[in-house]
Write an enzyme that holds these catalytic residues in place. Structure first.
Site, PDB file in Angstrom:
ATOM      1  N   GLU A 242      42.557 -66.845  75.236  1.00 40.18           N
ATOM      2  CA  GLU A 242      43.207 -67.551  76.240  1.00 40.18           C
ATOM      3  C   GLU A 242      44.013 -68.657  75.418  1.00 40.18           C
ATOM      4  OE1 GLU A 242      41.977 -70.707  79.777  1.00 40.18           O
ATOM      5  OE2 GLU A 242      40.825 -70.196  78.520  1.00 40.18           O
ATOM      6  N   LYS A 297      46.180 -66.280  86.599  1.00 36.10           N
ATOM      7  CA  LYS A 297      44.972 -66.280  86.827  1.00 36.10           C
ATOM      8  C   LYS A 297      44.497 -66.703  88.343  1.00 36.10           C
ATOM      9  CE  LYS A 297      41.172 -69.291  84.753  1.00 36.10           C
ATOM     10  NZ  LYS A 297      40.741 -70.544  84.075  1.00 36.10           N
ATOM     11  N   CYS A 349      38.940 -66.811  80.967  1.00 33.37           N
ATOM     12  CA  CYS A 349      37.774 -67.845  80.806  1.00 33.37           C
ATOM     13  C   CYS A 349      36.812 -67.773  82.031  1.00 33.37           C
ATOM     14  CB  CYS A 349      38.252 -69.025  80.415  1.00 33.37           C
ATOM     15  SG  CYS A 349      37.174 -70.264  79.865  1.00 33.37           S
TER      16      CYS A 349
END
Length: 411
Positions: A242, A297, A349
């Site tokens: 990430e 995301k 994540c």
């Protein structure tokens, strides 16, 4: 020995309750620390998990509050570590103590009653509740590496078995424990390996150095080195962590051009940032065969990337404690990448520990993380256990690339 315990309980009830609570918290958290130190023993995880649930529904009310407080500390003491990178490091002990209080109140619901069967129902109900959208305390997670299954019905069976003895005649008191046999992990959804060769890059870039200007060139050179190495080793895909490129990738056309050229030999998946219409996104870029695709995301980190509070409080907290940084925006649905006919779900994540990523037709997930925010701590261990939990529940294999710790194939 029992007489000594009764004497202790009667002579020092407060200390007895505190001891019960601390022991409960240690048992409830033991699987994390055993995993952290490399000791994943199914038998111990099974026994400790069952004992911790039994204690939560049987121990005195004050002990429940103590257990909740120390569970909060043992699981999440590390969350405040990231605040020093926002310039508010003094908040770290406050956040740590705050998580102790949050989970004291969370489990404190059980202290509203002494009736074991009501506590069992309440504890099962708590398994559906996520304080402030924070879902990392999944009660079933304590059985992720045990002989007990991780589905809701199996948790319900365990709690039923542990609570029924109080309702049975003395002669048959322990017979209900046989119900636990029905909660054993007899079958899990099948997890397959992707039919491609995937290189997962792990890095060890400290958070305090990651975003410095002088770190950018070494990072870019490292990316070229890893990509060339993966090409020479005949990998199909190379995956970076990430935010591996600490910049807004779309504002650097020269870098994009170079990665597009390399992508004619290998698929490159990497984390970076996106600035679009003055809005910030934490994204994954996939460079494949001379073109690229961006995955925004879907699920943001509570208090890290958004504030899960009413709007009147969001701006104040964001500006006061996060220097305006907790204002990332999200995609509206998950993003899938297709490489050589194989579909991968993207996860960045925290997303990889959320059910939303696993909904729909998903067999493989490519996940990336930057765990340096919380170094050194048990955070990568809890993250890995949660990914294992969701992967096994959904029959998904996860390919995880991380900065600091956590890189690997998770099944």
């Amino acid at each position: 020995m029992l007489n000594n315990i009764y004497d202790f309980k009667n002579s020092k009830p407060l200390l007895f309750d505190m001891a019960c609570g601390i022991i409960t918290a240690l048992l409830f958290s033991s699987f994390i620390y055993l995993e952290y130190y490399g000791f994943t023993i199914k038998f111990l995880n099974t026994i400790f998990g069952l004992l911790s649930l039994a204690l939560l529904i049987y121990i005195p009310k004050r002990a429940v509050l103590t257990a909740g407080f120390f569970i909060g500390l043992l699981w999440f003491y590390w969350i405040g570590y990231s605040f020093k990178y926002q310039g508010v490091g003094y908040m770290t002990p406050i956040i740590t103590f705050g998580f102790g209080i949050i989970y004291m109140l969370f489990f404190g619901v059980l202290a509203l009653t002494n009736k074991v069967y009501i506590r069992a129902v309440l504890l099962f109900g708590l398994s559906f509740f996520e304080p402030f959208d924070w879902n990392w305390l999944q009660i079933e997670l304590i059985f992720v590496d045990s002989y007990i299954g991780i589905f809701k019905y199996q948790l319900a069976l365990v709690l039923l078995a542990l609570s029924l003895p109080t309702q049975m005649p003395k002669k048959y008191r322990f017979y209900p424990l046989l119900i636990i046999l029905l909660a054993l992990n007899f079958h899990m959804p099948k997890q397959e390996d992707a039919p491609l060769k995937i290189k997962l890059v792990t890095t060890h870039i400290k958070q305090e150095k990651k975003w410095l200007r002088e770190s950018l060139r070494p990072t870019v050179l490292l990316s070229y080195k890893e990509i060339e190495k993966a090409i020479n080793e005949h990998y199909d895909i190379v995956v970076f962590p990430e935010s591996f490129f600490p910049l807004y990738m779309n504002l650097h056309p020269k870098l994009i051009k170079q990665l597009l050229e390399l992508s004619k030999k290998i698929t490159i998946i990497t984390g970076s940032l996106l600035l679009e219409n003055h809005k910030h996104y934490n994204v994954t870029y996939m460079f494949d065969n001379g073109s690229y695709k961006i995955a925004k995301k879907l699920v943001l980190v509570p208090f890290g990337e958004y504030i899960p509070l009413p709007k009147f409080a969001q701006k104040f907290i964001n500006n006061t404690f996060f220097s305006g940084a907790s204002d990332f925006l999200t995609a509206k649905k998950p993003t899938d990448f297709t490489v050589k006919g194989v579909k991968f779900r993207n996860a960045i994540c925290y997303e990889a520990t959320c059910q939303e990523i696993y909904d729909g037709d998903v067999k493989f997930v490519i996940a990336s993380s930057n765990n340096a925010w919380f170094a050194p701590s048990i955070e990568p261990t809890i993250q890995k256990l949660l990914m294992r939990y969701y992967g096994r529940k959904n029959g998904v294999t996860i390919y995880h690339s991380a900065n600091y710790k956590g890189t690997g194939i998770i099944k």
